[in-house]
Structures are given as C-alpha cells and as structure tokens.
Scaffold this active site. Structure first.
Site, mmCIF file in Angstrom:
data_model
loop_
_atom_site.group_PDB
_atom_site.id
_atom_site.type_symbol
_atom_site.label_atom_id
_atom_site.label_comp_id
_atom_site.label_asym_id
_atom_site.label_seq_id
_atom_site.Cartn_x
_atom_site.Cartn_y
_atom_site.Cartn_z
ATOM 1 N N GLY A 1 46.964 33.973 37.760
ATOM 2 C CA GLY A 1 45.708 34.117 37.036
ATOM 3 C C GLY A 1 45.886 34.847 35.714
ATOM 4 O O GLY A 1 45.283 34.481 34.699
ATOM 5 N N SER A 2 46.717 35.878 35.707
ATOM 6 C CA SER A 2 46.907 36.652 34.475
ATOM 7 C C SER A 2 47.530 35.791 33.379
ATOM 8 O O SER A 2 47.089 35.826 32.226
ATOM 9 C CB SER A 2 47.804 37.867 34.740
ATOM 10 O OG SER A 2 47.206 38.713 35.682
ATOM 11 N N ASN B 1 35.138 40.300 39.953
ATOM 12 C CA ASN B 1 36.021 40.688 41.062
ATOM 13 C C ASN B 1 35.613 41.988 41.742
ATOM 14 O O ASN B 1 35.993 42.240 42.876
ATOM 15 C CB ASN B 1 37.471 40.777 40.587
ATOM 16 C CG ASN B 1 37.621 41.558 39.300
ATOM 17 O OD1 ASN B 1 37.029 41.206 38.281
ATOM 18 N ND2 ASN B 1 38.399 42.625 39.342
ATOM 19 N N GLN C 1 38.107 34.486 41.081
ATOM 20 C CA GLN C 1 37.331 34.883 42.265
ATOM 21 C C GLN C 1 36.384 33.787 42.731
ATOM 22 O O GLN C 1 35.932 33.802 43.877
ATOM 23 C CB GLN C 1 36.519 36.155 41.977
ATOM 24 C CG GLN C 1 37.352 37.393 41.744
ATOM 25 C CD GLN C 1 38.049 37.886 42.991
ATOM 26 O OE1 GLN C 1 37.625 37.632 44.109
ATOM 27 N NE2 GLN C 1 39.143 38.601 42.819
ATOM 28 N N SER D 1 43.989 31.224 40.417
ATOM 29 C CA SER D 1 45.138 31.899 41.010
ATOM 30 C C SER D 1 45.263 31.519 42.470
ATOM 31 O O SER D 1 44.266 31.423 43.186
ATOM 32 C CB SER D 1 44.979 33.416 40.871
ATOM 33 O OG SER D 1 46.040 34.066 41.525
ATOM 34 N N HIS E 1 46.972 33.200 44.993
ATOM 35 C CA HIS E 1 46.989 34.223 46.057
ATOM 36 C C HIS E 1 45.612 34.774 46.404
ATOM 37 O O HIS E 1 45.476 35.558 47.339
ATOM 38 C CB HIS E 1 47.969 35.355 45.717
ATOM 39 C CG HIS E 1 47.499 36.354 44.708
ATOM 40 N ND1 HIS E 1 46.977 37.569 45.069
ATOM 41 C CD2 HIS E 1 47.493 36.322 43.358
ATOM 42 C CE1 HIS E 1 46.671 38.248 43.963
ATOM 43 N NE2 HIS E 1 46.976 37.513 42.921
ATOM 44 N N THR F 1 61.349 25.871 34.584
ATOM 45 C CA THR F 1 61.522 25.050 35.789
ATOM 46 C C THR F 1 60.394 25.369 36.762
ATOM 47 O O THR F 1 60.120 26.537 37.031
ATOM 48 C CB THR F 1 62.887 25.358 36.429
ATOM 49 O OG1 THR F 1 63.896 25.088 35.450
ATOM 50 C CG2 THR F 1 63.137 24.509 37.664
ATOM 51 N N CYS G 1 41.089 56.148 40.065
ATOM 52 C CA CYS G 1 42.042 57.259 40.214
ATOM 53 C C CYS G 1 43.399 56.779 40.694
ATOM 54 O O CYS G 1 44.429 57.242 40.234
ATOM 55 C CB CYS G 1 41.524 58.274 41.216
ATOM 56 S SG CYS G 1 39.966 58.990 40.707
HETATM 57 C C1 LIG Z 1 43.235 38.675 40.649
HETATM 58 C C2 LIG Z 1 42.525 38.310 39.396
HETATM 59 C C3 LIG Z 1 43.232 37.947 38.241
HETATM 60 C C4 LIG Z 1 44.744 37.987 38.168
HETATM 61 O O1 LIG Z 1 45.334 36.959 38.903
HETATM 62 P P1 LIG Z 1 46.898 37.112 39.282
HETATM 63 O O2 LIG Z 1 47.232 35.811 39.917
HETATM 64 O O3 LIG Z 1 46.976 38.263 40.224
HETATM 65 O O4 LIG Z 1 47.629 37.342 38.009
HETATM 66 C C5 LIG Z 1 42.519 37.585 37.119
HETATM 67 N N1 LIG Z 1 41.181 37.580 37.124
HETATM 68 C C6 LIG Z 1 40.456 37.920 38.216
HETATM 69 C C7 LIG Z 1 38.975 37.875 38.163
HETATM 70 C C8 LIG Z 1 41.112 38.309 39.386
HETATM 71 O O5 LIG Z 1 40.405 38.660 40.448
#
Ligand SMILES: *Cc1c(COP(=O)(O)O)cnc(C)c1O
Length: 398
Positions: A74-75, A155, A183, A203, A205, A241, A329
């Site tokens: 996602g990032s 999120n 999300q 994403s 995961h 790849t 924190c």
């Molecule tokens: C988890 C998340 C990401 C990042 O996704 P990754 O696959 O962990 O890099 C980006 N945006 C939102 C809203 C997320 O919840």
C-alpha cells in the site's frame, strides 16, 4: 482466566494470511519458481499465475486486469500515485488537495513533494465524524490543482468518505482523483468504474494475504510517471522481477474477499455493533470515534475520558487482548494521533482512545470476553488517575 488466551483485535494493522492463500503460494517458491519474463515453460507458468492474480484483483474492484499494477504494498502504491501524478503534471500545475486524516504513506509523500519539489498542498479539515466537506473541496480547487487524493476508509476511526461525490467534483474540474483504499478493500463495495476513480491503492496484508504486496489501479488513459525504474515488468510501468508467490497470495485473498464479501461484512458488522453497544453501556464517559454508520464493518474506536491509552494497552495485553491506542507514544512521539486531533478531540481525550478492529477469525466469545474485561481495566486506570480524581472533586464525575 486462562493464561494462554489470545484475542487479536488489530485487524486494521494487519491480518493473518488465510491457509488457502498460503497453500496457493507455496508451489511458487519451489517448482514454480520461474521468472515471468522468461519464454521457456518455467516462465510461462509464472506468467499464467501472474495473469490469474491480476484478473482476481481486478474482479474485486470492477476493473479491467490491464488497469491493475502490482507493487510492494500500500505504501508504494500511495507513493507512486502521488509522485507519478505530480511529476507527470508539473507543467499544468503544482497544487494538490488531500485531507488531514490520511495515512502517513500519503501525508509524508505530500510533505516531501512540498519541501523538495515545490508543490503546494491543501489539507482539508474533517467534521467530528471524520468526513470531509464537499463544499470545502470545491472551494479549495484552483487553476493549478492537478490532483485530489482522499482516502476511502480511514484506518483509525473507520469513517467512509463520500468517494463517488469526490470523484464527480474532480471530473467536473478535470483533476485526477486518487484514493487510498487499503482499508476499504474487501470491506466496502468498490466498483472503480461506477465510482469514477482514476487511481486507487490496495494492499494484500490487510485482506488476509501476504505482506509486502499491493497494487495500484490506474484507469485506462491516465498517464503518470514511473516510481521504480528498471526492467520492463508490469507493462513497463513498475520495474523489478515480480514477487510471484506474493502476488499469487494477494490474488487468492482477493478472490476469497470477493466470494465471501456479503457474509464477511454481515458478520463483522454484527460483532462490531455488539462490541460498541456493550462497551458504551458498560463504561461511562465514553465517546465513539468515527461515523456511527458510515464506517468500516470491523472498526470500533472508543475515547475513554480520564485515562491513558498506553496503560490500557498493557493491561489488555495481560489479558491476551491486542488492540491499538489513539496515542502515538509507542511510535516514539508524544503527540496523539493526527486523526483524533482532526476530529476535534482534546489531547487528553485522544490519549485515552482505543481502537479495536475485528476480522474473519474473531468470534462471539472474543467480543464477550472484551465486553466483560475492558470495563474493569478502565475503572482500574480511572481509580489511579489524577484527572478522574479532580473530575470527581469538581462534580463532573459522580
Ligand atoms: C496499512 C495501510 C497502508 C500501508 O500499506 P502497506 O501495505 O502496509 O504498505 C496505507 N494506507 C492505509 C489506509 C493503510 O491502512
């Protein structure tokens, strides 16, 4: 209470990969190890697996498979969409519109574009439920505006943004519209064509697939610069790849999310509402963060007055319950979450926030256990809290 009890309620942080997902991935580490770019049979097998995964992800969001580009998560998808669109359209303008409650993958990328590349960013406020105002959005648009990026589902507080309406405004002004749907994927209905989305981040995961894999939907006809340069993979748009096992796992997770969508949403919504109602009834001086109904089916977010989130997380962990607090924190910062501050929570209250996010492996018993134990933890912390003490002295608390 059994010591071994473990209740995972942090599905918005990550989800376990489903067994069916892992089973489909495994052969691609060994027999099916080929490079999808090779022309011999090993390569063809990998290529077929890649194509099937692309079709499955596309089917989940109503896209054509050629509009889905695999990334490392996602990032990366967020970085690519924003930098790619910004650099491609630099001559047209330098203004980007977003919201104050975006994920850091969006906010930090935009800060970088501002600081290093001279872009100007407008950060829209949200209301107390976490929604942006469409009027504010229209008012923020200038001749130089080249991109609007607003997340689909937040999120932290689970609020769903008015994506279709945002897309209509973007289209009317001929501005690209990107949404971070990490999300939302598998949790709210998404049809990129009906919604009018130009680019969308996903994403694996967060939907019971492996980590380190994601995708960017880029509508046919939308041109953006590349982020990762190198080989000709992903139709020359994303070099490297292909992570075939990861992509196969993401594809399987997308397939399962599509097939089980209705059941998944119904179950989560029911358990989430039970959790929210139960906690709200049992714990006085509690506020629900996020929109009551337009919210992620698995998201519950509470603000408990007069306590600190960190202490709550530790005590919950002692009971085997994993949640996440509204204070940052743990990540080395003393500031409470930018999202909770943006919905107008005072620092003190934001610090006493707790996010519990449920998922496919959450049971009714898990929810009952939390409803039974969380009130005791909150009371214990309040009994030690100077804030609670002075609230009692002033008559604010009876
Ligand atoms: C988890 C998340 C990401 C990042 O996704 P990754 O696959 O962990 O890099 C980006 N945006 C939102 C809203 C997320 O919840």
């Amino acid at each position: 209470m059994e010591k071994s009890k473990r209740i995972y309620m942090d599905y918005s942080a990550t989800t376990p990969a489903k067994q069916e997902v892992v089973d489909e991935m495994l052969p691609y580490f060994t027999e099916g190890f080929g490079n999808a770019s090779s022309i011999y049979s090993y390569g063809k097998e990998a290529k077929q697996a890649l194509d099937q995964a692309r079709e499955r992800v596309a089917a989940l969001i109503g896209a054509d498979p050629q509009e889905v580009y695999f990334t490392a998560g996602g990032s990366e998808s967020d970085n690519w969409a924003l930098e790619g669109a910004a650099f491609k359209n630099r001559k047209k303008g330098n203004h980007i519109i977003t919201s104050k409650i975006e994920h850091h993958a969006i906010l930090h990328t935009l800060e970088y574009l501002e600081k290093t590349h001279g872009f100007e960013v407008t950060y829209l406020d949200v209301d107390q439920d976490g929604k942006i105002s469409l009027e504010d959005l229209e008012n923020a648009i200038k001749d130089e505006t080249i991109l609007i990026t607003i997340m689909f589902v937040n999120n932290e507080i689970g609020t769903i943004e008015p994506i279709k309406e945002i897309a209509e405004i973007a289209k009317k002004h001929k501005i690209l519209f990107h949404t971070d749907a990490v999300q939302a994927l598998g949790n709210v209905e998404i049809n990129v064509k009906d919604l009018g989305i130009d680019m969308m981040s996903m994403s694996s995961h967060k939907i019971y697939g492996p980590k380190g894999v994601g995708a960017l939907y880029i509508r046919k006809g939308v041109m953006i610069d590349n982020l990762i340069h190198g080989g000709a993979q992903e139709r020359k748009k994303r070099a490297g790849t292909e992570n075939i096992p990861g992509i196969v796992g993401f594809g399987k997770a997308a397939e399962l999310a599509r097939v089980n969508f209705k059941e998944h949403v119904e179950k989560l919504t029911r358990l989430r509402d039970k959790l929210i109602d139960g906690i709200e009834k049992a714990i006085p001086y509690t506020k629900i963060n996020g929109h009551r109904t337009d919210r992620h089916p698995g998201n519950a977010n509470f603000a408990f007055k007069y306590i600190e989130g960190e202490g709550m997380l530790l005590l919950l962990d002692h009971l085997g319950i994993s949640g996440s607090s509204g204070s940052a924190c743990t990540s080395g910062s003393l500031d409470p979450s930018h999202v909770l501050l943006a919905i107008g929570l005072e620092h003190e209250i934001a610090h006493g926030s707790l996010r519990l996010t449920i998922g496919d492996f959450t049971t009714e018993e898990d929810v009952d256990y939390v409803i039974e134990n969380l009130p005791k933890i909150v009371q214990r912390l309040r009994d030690m809290s100077p804030l609670y003490e002075s609230a009692k002295a002033s008559g604010e608390v009876k």
